[in-house]
Design a protein around this motif. Structure first.
Motif, short mmCIF file in Angstrom:
data_model
loop_
_atom_site.label_atom_id
_atom_site.label_comp_id
_atom_site.label_asym_id
_atom_site.label_seq_id
_atom_site.Cartn_x
_atom_site.Cartn_y
_atom_site.Cartn_z
N GLY A 43 0.85 -1.20 0.00
CA GLY A 43 0.00 0.00 0.00
C GLY A 43 0.87 1.24 0.00
O GLY A 43 2.11 1.15 0.05
N SER A 44 0.23 2.40 -0.02
CA SER A 44 0.99 3.65 -0.08
C SER A 44 1.66 3.97 1.25
O SER A 44 2.76 4.53 1.29
CB SER A 44 0.06 4.82 -0.41
OG SER A 44 -0.63 4.56 -1.59
N THR A 45 0.99 3.63 2.34
CA THR A 45 1.47 4.08 3.65
C THR A 45 2.89 3.62 3.98
O THR A 45 3.71 4.42 4.42
CB THR A 45 0.49 3.65 4.75
OG1 THR A 45 -0.83 4.04 4.36
CG2 THR A 45 0.84 4.28 6.09
N PRO A 46 3.22 2.33 3.80
CA PRO A 46 4.56 1.91 4.25
C PRO A 46 5.71 2.24 3.30
O PRO A 46 6.87 1.95 3.64
CB PRO A 46 4.41 0.38 4.38
CG PRO A 46 3.33 0.01 3.45
CD PRO A 46 2.42 1.19 3.34
N GLY A 138 -0.85 -1.33 7.57
CA GLY A 138 -1.55 -0.10 7.21
C GLY A 138 -2.99 -0.31 7.66
O GLY A 138 -3.32 -1.30 8.29
N ILE A 139 -3.84 0.60 7.33
CA ILE A 139 -5.26 0.41 7.67
C ILE A 139 -6.12 0.87 6.49
O ILE A 139 -5.89 1.96 5.94
CB ILE A 139 -5.63 1.15 8.99
CG1 ILE A 139 -7.08 0.90 9.40
CG2 ILE A 139 -5.34 2.65 8.92
CD1 ILE A 139 -7.31 -0.40 10.10
N GLY A 140 -7.05 0.04 6.10
CA GLY A 140 -7.96 0.42 5.01
C GLY A 140 -9.01 1.39 5.53
O GLY A 140 -9.31 1.41 6.74
N HIS A 144 -10.07 -2.44 7.39
CA HIS A 144 -9.41 -3.74 7.22
C HIS A 144 -7.94 -3.70 7.62
O HIS A 144 -7.26 -2.70 7.40
CB HIS A 144 -9.58 -4.29 5.80
CG HIS A 144 -8.85 -3.54 4.73
ND1 HIS A 144 -9.46 -3.16 3.54
CD2 HIS A 144 -7.57 -3.11 4.63
CE1 HIS A 144 -8.57 -2.54 2.78
NE2 HIS A 144 -7.43 -2.50 3.41
N ARG A 173 -6.50 3.06 -8.12
CA ARG A 173 -5.49 4.05 -8.54
C ARG A 173 -4.20 3.39 -9.00
O ARG A 173 -3.41 4.01 -9.71
CB ARG A 173 -5.23 5.04 -7.40
CG ARG A 173 -4.52 4.48 -6.18
CD ARG A 173 -4.55 5.52 -5.04
NE ARG A 173 -3.67 5.21 -3.92
CZ ARG A 173 -4.00 4.37 -2.93
NH1 ARG A 173 -5.16 3.73 -2.95
NH2 ARG A 173 -3.15 4.18 -1.92
N LYS A 208 -7.78 8.99 6.68
CA LYS A 208 -7.68 7.88 7.63
C LYS A 208 -8.15 8.28 9.04
O LYS A 208 -8.16 7.46 9.95
CB LYS A 208 -6.24 7.36 7.70
CG LYS A 208 -5.72 6.75 6.40
CD LYS A 208 -6.42 5.45 6.06
CE LYS A 208 -6.07 4.93 4.69
NZ LYS A 208 -4.74 4.36 4.60
P1 PGA Z 1 -2.89 2.47 1.92
O1 PGA Z 1 -3.66 1.09 2.16
O2 PGA Z 1 -1.64 2.39 2.73
O3 PGA Z 1 -2.60 2.47 0.44
O4 PGA Z 1 -3.81 3.56 2.35
C1 PGA Z 1 -3.84 0.62 3.44
C2 PGA Z 1 -4.55 -0.71 3.43
O5 PGA Z 1 -5.42 -0.90 2.57
O6 PGA Z 1 -4.27 -1.55 4.30
#
Ligand code: PGA
Length: 266
Positions: A43-46, A138-140, A144, A173, A208
Motif C-alpha cells: 500500500g501507499s502508507t509503508p 496499514g489500515i484500510g 481492514h 489508482r 484515515k
Molecule cells: P494504503 O492502504 O496504505 O494504500 O492507504 C492501506 C490498506 O489498505 O491496508
C-alpha cells in the motif's frame, strides 16, 4: 524497557515523520532480535518506511541477514512478476534493496490452484519460523487489516477473501482501469495477526482520521477488523496530525509519550 498493555499512540507531524519513526521502531526491534519474524504490508502508507529502512541498511545501522518475513496478503490472479502483485511490491521497495536472505522471505501464491492448501502451508511456515514477532500494518478506510474486510471472523486464519467495494475503489489508482483490480485476495487472518508478539500500525492523512478513531477508540467489532487490536497486548500506532484529528483522547496519548520520554532521559 517499556511495557504496555494498551494501544500505544505515537503522534508525529506528517507522513515523512511517520516513515522515519516507523523505520526507527523496526530498526530498534531488529537490533534487539536480529532473527525477528516480520509481517510486511503493502500500500501507499509503508512506502516511506521501507525507504528509511533501506537507508538504515545502507548506512550500516541495521542488517536483515537473520530476519524472516511473511507478506500479509496477495491478490489472487496476479503472478509474482506482475508490477501490482504484492510480492513484486515488497521485493521492489524493500527486500531486494537490503541483505534479506531470499530463503527467509515467504510469499502467498496468488496463482495457486489450491488456495486452501496454500493457506494451510503458509500458517505452518509461520509456526515453523517460531511465530510472527512484529506485524506491520496499514489500515484500510473500511477498517481492514491485511485484507480482512468488514465482517471477517476475528479469529480467522490465512484464507481466501472477497474484496470489499471500498477496497477495490481505493486500489483502482494502481491499475490502468478499475476493472483490472482483482476481486479476491489471500490474506493472513485476524487471528494470525493477533498471534504476533507485536503489532505496529501506521496511518497518515485526513482520509484515515475516522478509521483511526474507530480502531483505537471505537467499539470492538468485526465491522472494523482493526478494532480487535484493542485486545492485543503490544500494539503501537504511529500517526500524523491529519490522521489523528478524530481521536478523542489525543491529549492523553501525547502526555503518556512525553512522560515516557522524560523517564527514559533520566
Ligand atoms: P494504503 O492502504 O496504505 O494504500 O492507504 C492501506 C490498506 O489498505 O491496508
Amino acid at each position: 524497557m517499556l511495557y504496555y498493555c494498551a494501544v500505544r499512540v505515537i503522534l508525529v507531524r506528517d507522513y515523512d515523520q511517520v516513515s522515519v519513526r516507523a523505520a526507527q521502531f523496526v530498526a530498534d526491534e531488529i537490533k534487539k532480535n536480529p532473527s525477528l519474524v516480520l509481517g510486511l504490508p503493502t500500500g501507499s502508507t509503508p512506502v516511506g518506511m521501507y525507504k528509511e529502512l533501506v537507508k538504515l541498511f545502507q548506512s550500516g545501522t541495521i542488517s536483515f541477514k537473520k530476519a524472516s518475513a511473511f507478506q500479509l496478503d496477495e491478490y489472487v490472479g496476479l503472478a509474482p512478476d506482475h508490477p501490482q502483485s504484492y510480492q513484486f511490491f515488497l521485493k521492489d521497495h524493500f527486500l531486494d534493496n537490503v541483505d534479506f536472505p531470499a530463503s527467509n522471505a515467504h510469499f502467498l501464491d496468488g496463482m495457486s490452484q489450491d488456495i486452501p492448501k496454500t493457506c494451510d502451508i503458509y500458517e505452518t511456515s509461520i509456526r515453523k519460523s517460531g511465530g510472527l514477532g512484529l506485524v506491520i500494518l496499514g489500515i484500510g478506510r473500511d477498517g481492514h487489516i491485511a485484507f480482512n474486510e468488514p465482517g471477517s471472523s476475528l479469529s480467522s486464519r490465512t484464507r481466501l477473501k472477497t474484496l470489499d467495494h471500498t477496497t477495490i475503489r481505493d486500489n483502482a489508482r494502481f491499475f490502468d482501469q478499475p476493472e483490472d483490480v482483482p476481486k479476491f485476495a489471500v490474506t493472513m487472518g485476524v487471528g494470525t495477526i493477533m498471534d504476533s508478539k507485536m503489532v505496529l500500525l501506521l496511518a497518515s492523512g485526513r482520509n484515515k482520521a475516522q478509521v483511526v478513531s474507530d480502531v483505537v477508540e471505537g467499539p470492538m467489532t468485526a465491522m472494523v477488523t482493526g478494532s480487535i487490536l484493542q485486545m492485543h497486548p503490544k500494539v503501537t500506532v504511529i500517526i500524523d496530525g491529519e490522521a489523528a484529528t478524530r481521536l478523542r483522547r489525543l491529549d492523553y496519548y501525547t502526555k503518556v509519550e512525553e512522560m515516557w520520554d522524560e523517564k527514559l532521559s533520566v
